[in-house]
Design an enzyme around this catalytic site. Sequence first.
Site, short mmCIF file in Angstrom:
data_model
loop_
_atom_site.label_atom_id
_atom_site.label_comp_id
_atom_site.label_asym_id
_atom_site.label_seq_id
_atom_site.Cartn_x
_atom_site.Cartn_y
_atom_site.Cartn_z
N ASN A 68 0.43 -2.60 -1.33
CA ASN A 68 -0.41 -3.56 -2.03
C ASN A 68 -1.79 -3.55 -1.37
OD1 ASN A 68 -1.69 -6.15 -2.83
ND2 ASN A 68 0.26 -6.42 -3.90
N GLN A 69 -2.83 -3.47 -2.17
CA GLN A 69 -4.19 -3.31 -1.66
C GLN A 69 -4.93 -4.63 -1.47
OE1 GLN A 69 -5.31 -0.70 -4.88
NE2 GLN A 69 -4.99 1.11 -3.61
#
Length: 167
Positions: free
Chosen positions: A42-43
């Site tokens: 997840n960024q």
Amino acid sequence: MRAARHTSFAPHVGRDARLLILGSLPGARSLAERRYYAHPTNQFWRLVGEVIDRPVASLDYEERLAELRAAKVGLWDVIRSAARRTSSDSDIRAAEAHDLADLIAGLPDLRMIAFNGGKAAAIGRRQLPVLKGIEVVDLPSSSAANTSGYAAKLERWRALRTAVAER
């Protein structure tokens, strides 16, 4: 796989928050670790680090939260609880929403509300009261399931900088 009922976390929002970022519901990894955006693909932490101009992705979790609070960024989810078999937002069923109006009423410095992903926006926008002077932004999801690429996401997430900039 049978759907299980999942419950979100408490809000991480200071009374002086200028920016409120709202996700949908934590995924399996986040729920297991009791941390927002815990999945390594997840960024979110890279993106929000660019917004507040701090390298939060390289910090431990408690330091990340402290940096958000110092930057006047709040974090929560629009869903209080929901049934879901997987971590995918498309798998969310029977969602019970949080009372966003109550939270927002206690944030006198709030300038912007940003929804992290389409599901968060679809559910969250219905929960918002009438807002005056608060911008509402729909963002591409920071999840790896959104394959639009980091650069494309970052371009849209940079719009959040106006909310945390000193005036």
